[in-house]
Design a protein around this motif. Sequence first.
Motif, mmCIF file in Angstrom:
data_model
loop_
_atom_site.group_PDB
_atom_site.id
_atom_site.type_symbol
_atom_site.label_atom_id
_atom_site.label_comp_id
_atom_site.label_asym_id
_atom_site.label_seq_id
_atom_site.Cartn_x
_atom_site.Cartn_y
_atom_site.Cartn_z
ATOM 1 N N LEU A 233 -112.199 -7.944 -11.823
ATOM 2 C CA LEU A 233 -113.492 -7.279 -11.948
ATOM 3 C C LEU A 233 -114.438 -7.658 -10.816
ATOM 4 O O LEU A 233 -115.202 -6.826 -10.308
ATOM 5 C CB LEU A 233 -114.124 -7.626 -13.299
ATOM 6 N N LEU A 238 -117.698 -1.444 -6.953
ATOM 7 C CA LEU A 238 -118.613 -1.370 -8.084
ATOM 8 C C LEU A 238 -118.210 -0.293 -9.091
ATOM 9 O O LEU A 238 -118.241 -0.540 -10.303
ATOM 10 C CB LEU A 238 -120.037 -1.124 -7.579
ATOM 11 N N ARG A 239 -117.814 0.889 -8.606
ATOM 12 C CA ARG A 239 -117.494 1.975 -9.532
ATOM 13 C C ARG A 239 -116.286 1.626 -10.397
ATOM 14 O O ARG A 239 -116.301 1.836 -11.617
ATOM 15 C CB ARG A 239 -117.221 3.255 -8.738
ATOM 16 N N GLN A 240 -115.264 1.070 -9.794
ATOM 17 C CA GLN A 240 -114.066 0.720 -10.559
ATOM 18 C C GLN A 240 -114.318 -0.470 -11.487
ATOM 19 O O GLN A 240 -113.826 -0.498 -12.617
ATOM 20 C CB GLN A 240 -112.916 0.421 -9.600
ATOM 21 N N SER A 241 -115.057 -1.459 -10.994
ATOM 22 C CA SER A 241 -115.344 -2.621 -11.844
ATOM 23 C C SER A 241 -116.205 -2.236 -13.044
ATOM 24 O O SER A 241 -116.034 -2.782 -14.141
ATOM 25 C CB SER A 241 -116.033 -3.711 -11.026
ATOM 26 N N ASN A 242 -117.123 -1.281 -12.870
ATOM 27 C CA ASN A 242 -117.933 -0.828 -14.003
ATOM 28 C C ASN A 242 -117.075 -0.146 -15.058
ATOM 29 O O ASN A 242 -117.284 -0.318 -16.268
ATOM 30 C CB ASN A 242 -119.024 0.125 -13.517
ATOM 31 N N LEU A 243 -116.084 0.623 -14.610
ATOM 32 C CA LEU A 243 -115.193 1.285 -15.561
ATOM 33 C C LEU A 243 -114.383 0.265 -16.354
ATOM 34 O O LEU A 243 -114.249 0.366 -17.590
ATOM 35 C CB LEU A 243 -114.260 2.236 -14.812
ATOM 36 N N MET A 245 -115.258 -2.821 -16.860
ATOM 37 C CA MET A 245 -116.187 -3.575 -17.694
ATOM 38 C C MET A 245 -116.475 -2.835 -19.003
ATOM 39 O O MET A 245 -116.632 -3.460 -20.065
ATOM 40 C CB MET A 245 -117.489 -3.825 -16.937
ATOM 41 N N ILE A 246 -116.538 -1.510 -18.935
ATOM 42 C CA ILE A 246 -116.721 -0.727 -20.162
ATOM 43 C C ILE A 246 -115.543 -0.961 -21.115
ATOM 44 O O ILE A 246 -115.719 -1.118 -22.328
ATOM 45 C CB ILE A 246 -116.870 0.764 -19.820
ATOM 46 N N LYS A 319 -118.971 -13.356 -9.717
ATOM 47 C CA LYS A 319 -119.717 -12.343 -8.990
ATOM 48 C C LYS A 319 -120.709 -12.960 -8.017
ATOM 49 O O LYS A 319 -121.104 -12.325 -7.021
ATOM 50 C CB LYS A 319 -120.462 -11.451 -9.988
#
Length: 428
Positions: A233, A238-243, A245-246, A319
């Motif tokens: 993560l 950012l876009r992939q890590s947010n997905l 994280m969801i 992070k």
Amino acid sequence: MADATPLAPAGPPADDILRTRDGVPLKTTLRRVTRRQRLIALGLVMPLLVFIVVTFLAPIGMMLLRAVDNPVLQTQIPRTVALLASDWDGQGPPDERIFATLAEEMIQQYKAREIARVGTRLNYEQSGLRSLITKTARTIARRGTPPWKETFVAIDDRWGDAKTWGIIRQASSRYTPSFFLAAVDLRLDWRGDVVAQPEEKRIYGLMFGRTLWISALVTALCLALGFPLACLLASLPLRQSNLLMILVLLPFWTSLLVRTTAWIVLLQTEGVINDLLVWIGMLSDEGRIQMIYNQTGTIIAMTHILLPFMVLPIYSVMKTIPPTHMRAARSLGATPARAFREVYLPQTLPGVGAGAILVFILSVGYYITPALVGGRTGEMISNLIAYHMQKSLNWGLAAALGALLLAAVLVLYWLYNRLIGIDKMKFG
């Protein structure tokens, strides 16, 4: 002409104390302002303090008190208790006066429908005494006559045994260690000596050991699964890590009961996992694996439920680690494994410590998941506490078990602080 007296030079007062315009010393004014600010701050946090006291400290204090509080015999048969303490030598049954006093108080409590409380309290010390007390009280209330000693012994031979009276005397003190002793598989015998419980009743030490073992194993599994996931993560865009994280947070949006029930569907003998293993040929239909209603089911379900509590602290620390640290280590000749071990991993330890202690403490007190999927071998100490609170109604023993569990957690927390340091624990 007389000489003119020179004027005194202007300046601070003779005492050299700094004062405000109205003449009050500056230190006094500062103290007043500081005191006022402290009172304002105290007023702002007072609702939170009251909330903590009412919902946290007071229940813990009541639990600790109930673990040693023993008011039943003192309030139900007070005169018998006093006579046993002062006039009975512990050798053989007591004299007629004590039998007569107990008979009078038994009749009173039977008519008030309170005699069962006496029997229940004594039954915690010796099985069978509840039925003895209720049977005797019912008999003497209906047709009992003096001499009371002969009447009691005629009802049941145990009234002629010094052991019965010794149990009554040792269970009659206002505060008792009996509940704490029972929580560690010990007891007081009728003479007041501390002895071990019979072999078939030694369950609480086993349950405490099982609770700590399962909690440690779940913590280790969550760390083994959560550390690589948190590392992924932290390194993804950012876009992939947010997905992702969801997906990590998704269990928080689902009821704990629903998640645990889903594991029952997956793990049962005729469940999804066993059907899949049979379909691909890894198992025969007769050789299905028992993964539910045992310790395996408890560990699997708890690991899944608590995994986010390990991922989030580690991810929040990862992070904040600059990627340049690893690149600098590589440029200085370190292999990727050595750079990770000596540069990256030490910086993640605060998050690892936070996640580990969070998961472990949550695991120690888990109740719903072991109750649903644990069966006989997967139960934990919290299930026994709930049993004594809801079914056996032995609140004193439940409070003692809870107090020992709290003490064990505090000791482990203290050891963690001594060995690693709470100040090094970070959540981001």
